[in-house]
Enzyme design. Sequence first.
Site, mmCIF file in Angstrom:
data_model
loop_
_atom_site.group_PDB
_atom_site.id
_atom_site.type_symbol
_atom_site.label_atom_id
_atom_site.label_comp_id
_atom_site.label_asym_id
_atom_site.label_seq_id
_atom_site.Cartn_x
_atom_site.Cartn_y
_atom_site.Cartn_z
ATOM 1 N N ASN A 175 83.924 16.004 37.155
ATOM 2 C CA ASN A 175 85.192 16.614 37.528
ATOM 3 C C ASN A 175 85.395 17.988 36.886
ATOM 4 O OD1 ASN A 175 88.315 16.780 36.398
ATOM 5 N ND2 ASN A 175 88.147 16.331 38.573
ATOM 6 N N LYS A 194 95.839 19.312 21.132
ATOM 7 C CA LYS A 194 95.724 19.855 22.486
ATOM 8 C C LYS A 194 97.049 19.716 23.225
ATOM 9 C CE LYS A 194 92.199 18.358 24.579
ATOM 10 N NZ LYS A 194 91.153 17.731 25.384
ATOM 11 N N LYS A 222 99.846 10.438 25.275
ATOM 12 C CA LYS A 222 99.227 10.862 26.533
ATOM 13 C C LYS A 222 97.793 11.216 26.248
ATOM 14 C CE LYS A 222 99.428 12.534 30.811
ATOM 15 N NZ LYS A 222 98.581 11.380 31.160
ATOM 16 N N LYS A 234 94.416 8.035 23.318
ATOM 17 C CA LYS A 234 93.190 7.997 24.126
ATOM 18 C C LYS A 234 92.761 6.549 24.270
ATOM 19 C CE LYS A 234 90.086 10.696 26.145
ATOM 20 N NZ LYS A 234 90.209 12.007 26.786
ATOM 21 N N THR A 256 91.490 20.824 35.001
ATOM 22 C CA THR A 256 90.760 21.078 33.746
ATOM 23 C C THR A 256 89.763 22.218 33.935
ATOM 24 O OG1 THR A 256 91.029 18.742 33.233
ATOM 25 C CG2 THR A 256 89.514 19.982 31.845
ATOM 26 N N SER A 260 98.674 17.035 33.994
ATOM 27 C CA SER A 260 99.119 15.638 33.966
ATOM 28 C C SER A 260 100.592 15.564 33.564
ATOM 29 C CB SER A 260 98.285 14.836 32.967
ATOM 30 O OG SER A 260 97.092 14.394 33.560
ATOM 31 N N ASP A 275 89.104 10.389 32.471
ATOM 32 C CA ASP A 275 88.178 11.092 31.574
ATOM 33 C C ASP A 275 86.794 10.734 32.119
ATOM 34 O OD1 ASP A 275 88.104 12.590 28.782
ATOM 35 O OD2 ASP A 275 86.521 11.127 28.653
HETATM 36 P P1 NDP Z 1 82.942 12.939 34.682
HETATM 37 O O1 NDP Z 1 82.646 11.508 34.471
HETATM 38 O O2 NDP Z 1 83.580 13.367 35.956
HETATM 39 O O3 NDP Z 1 81.613 13.802 34.518
HETATM 40 C C1 NDP Z 1 80.854 13.781 33.347
HETATM 41 C C2 NDP Z 1 79.612 14.612 33.605
HETATM 42 O O4 NDP Z 1 78.918 14.818 32.392
HETATM 43 C C3 NDP Z 1 78.652 13.927 34.544
HETATM 44 O O5 NDP Z 1 77.989 14.914 35.284
HETATM 45 C C4 NDP Z 1 77.714 13.237 33.580
HETATM 46 O O6 NDP Z 1 76.434 12.958 34.120
HETATM 47 C C5 NDP Z 1 77.603 14.311 32.515
HETATM 48 N N1 NDP Z 1 77.152 13.779 31.253
HETATM 49 C C6 NDP Z 1 77.627 12.729 30.558
HETATM 50 N N2 NDP Z 1 76.948 12.571 29.422
HETATM 51 C C7 NDP Z 1 76.021 13.545 29.398
HETATM 52 C C8 NDP Z 1 75.023 13.931 28.478
HETATM 53 N N3 NDP Z 1 74.812 13.239 27.352
HETATM 54 N N4 NDP Z 1 74.292 15.025 28.768
HETATM 55 C C9 NDP Z 1 74.488 15.722 29.899
HETATM 56 N N5 NDP Z 1 75.399 15.381 30.812
HETATM 57 C C10 NDP Z 1 76.155 14.321 30.558
HETATM 58 O O7 NDP Z 1 83.814 13.393 33.427
HETATM 59 P P2 NDP Z 1 84.759 14.656 33.269
HETATM 60 O O8 NDP Z 1 84.223 15.813 34.026
HETATM 61 O O9 NDP Z 1 86.145 14.203 33.521
HETATM 62 O O10 NDP Z 1 84.654 14.922 31.697
HETATM 63 C C11 NDP Z 1 83.678 15.791 31.124
HETATM 64 C C12 NDP Z 1 84.140 16.235 29.749
HETATM 65 O O11 NDP Z 1 85.398 16.919 29.849
HETATM 66 C C13 NDP Z 1 84.387 15.098 28.744
HETATM 67 O O12 NDP Z 1 84.067 15.545 27.445
HETATM 68 C C14 NDP Z 1 85.894 14.872 28.844
HETATM 69 O O13 NDP Z 1 86.419 14.273 27.679
HETATM 70 C C15 NDP Z 1 86.360 16.308 28.994
HETATM 71 N N6 NDP Z 1 87.698 16.474 29.558
HETATM 72 C C16 NDP Z 1 88.015 15.948 30.778
HETATM 73 C C17 NDP Z 1 89.280 16.152 31.302
HETATM 74 C C18 NDP Z 1 89.641 15.714 32.674
HETATM 75 O O14 NDP Z 1 90.729 16.080 33.136
HETATM 76 N N7 NDP Z 1 88.811 14.973 33.388
HETATM 77 C C19 NDP Z 1 90.328 16.845 30.525
HETATM 78 C C20 NDP Z 1 89.853 17.416 29.288
HETATM 79 C C21 NDP Z 1 88.601 17.202 28.831
HETATM 80 P P3 NDP Z 1 76.051 11.506 34.712
HETATM 81 O O15 NDP Z 1 76.410 11.563 36.160
HETATM 82 O O16 NDP Z 1 74.597 11.416 34.448
HETATM 83 O O17 NDP Z 1 76.859 10.487 33.970
#
Ligand code: NDP
Length: 447
Positions: free
Chosen positions: A242, A116, A92, A128, A211, A379, A168
């Site tokens: 997200n 995790k 998962k 993943k 999350t 999830s 993700d």
């Molecule tokens: P999203 O795609 O919804 O959002 C990612 C955000 O991060 C966007 O605002 C994006 O900006 C920004 N971003 C990406 N790269 C950079 C960077 N180099 N510097 C600054 N901002 C950046 O992804 P999620 O919110 O789902 O995921 C965010 C993090 O959380 C990841 O590390 C993911 O692995 C982790 N995570 C997510 C989970 C989930 O349920 N979704 C669960 C556990 C962990 P832009 O719009 O410019 O791309």
Amino acid sequence: MNVNEYIASVLETVKKRNPGEAEFHQAVEEVLETLKPVIEAHPEFQAAGLIERLVEPERIIKFRVPWVDDNGKVQVNRGYRIQFNDAIGPYKGGIRFRGNVTESVIKFLGFEQIFKNSLTGLPIGGGKGGSDFDPKGKSDAEVMRFCQSFMTELHKYIGADVDVPAGDIGVGGREIGFMFGQYKRLTNLYEGVLTGKGLTYGGSLARTEATGFGLCYFTDEMLKANGKSFKDQTVVISGSGNVAIYAAVKATALGGKVVAMSDSNGYVYDKNGIDIAAVKQIKEVNRGRIKDYLADHPDAVYGDNCSDIWGVKCDIALPCATQNEIDEASAKKLIANGCYCVSEGANMPSTPEAIAALQGAGVLFGPAKAANAGGVATSALEMSQNSMRYSWTFEEVDEKLHGIMVNIFKNCESAAAKYGMPGNYAAGANIAGFLKVANAMMAQGIV
Ligand code: NDP
């Protein structure tokens, strides 16, 4: 071989066998360093080659993803699914679509996912996937064609009792919907093969929020254990996707004031507190840029370097964007400005040097494996509901999520204390997550 030599030899093999995969090396090293006292206490793990097996993915699937863009031009991306460890349940873990996705990135994420998922207390193994495809700037039709092509290959390897991917970075409700539609069409099965589905076709209430909410539940527990709380505290949150958005919602509900958020282009600072409804509209509905926030918020200021967000004065920092976004210099800025708590919503957002600086300065540090586990935990609750053909209410799911995050904190706290590192929740998370998987692997023989 003593434990230091044993770990050094495993790390050397990992580096040799996975050349150039810096993110994966970083994730493995961080975990193995903190496991030394556990491995010392359990010589049977070394005798069974357990750590050598743990760092080698059970299966790496790598495939071509051809699709046709709106101009009729053929595009080719690369897809991945890494099925890392299924000792405690079906694989998962999320799928990431972003230009900088490589095998190393998916491997580090899959490796972390093992621990995790174990920490959630639910029966899920670690995996993943992803692709170097970037949905940003693509039309809905292009994203659909890509997702259909991606699933045309991936469907051979996944299933409700085999491997259950989720979202993700770059994979939200739209992408999950397109992939689910294609899976169903190819397999003739209506099953809970993906999580993060829409509410009309098997999704769980509160999964979208999970999350970010879970991150704040964990952080709140960590704060309380140290005589603090979110109340009246200034909070900085990187990202505006997200995780960031729902972390902002919950941090605010718990009494904090979120003053800055970002995207990969820059960050906004609003001294009045970020207007979260506006961020939701910009990012979730308009698929716009964080800079658009300035249009209706004259008091807000914009900085065009996203990492400068760590120079904004705050009490609590929640990195929710991406890996290695807090380096040593950023950590030092946070410390100098009086930040006393960093809790990770993103995966591996702090470099090892940053973690050392933060922990060295006595900053409360909530590690990603524990702090952001609420997403995958919910999830798994979606999987349970799909199996039961039943839906829990928002409140029921949220309550279960809250209970899971409180337990995760307690387990991290007690594992850290038991192995002589009280208050080191990063070590506690690695140890507590590892022990369950290790015991399952020992029971299942050399596989
Ligand atoms: P999203 O795609 O919804 O959002 C990612 C955000 O991060 C966007 O605002 C994006 O900006 C920004 N971003 C990406 N790269 C950079 C960077 N180099 N510097 C600054 N901002 C950046 O992804 P999620 O919110 O789902 O995921 C965010 C993090 O959380 C990841 O590390 C993911 O692995 C982790 N995570 C997510 C989970 C989930 O349920 N979704 C669960 C556990 C962990 P832009 O719009 O410019 O791309």
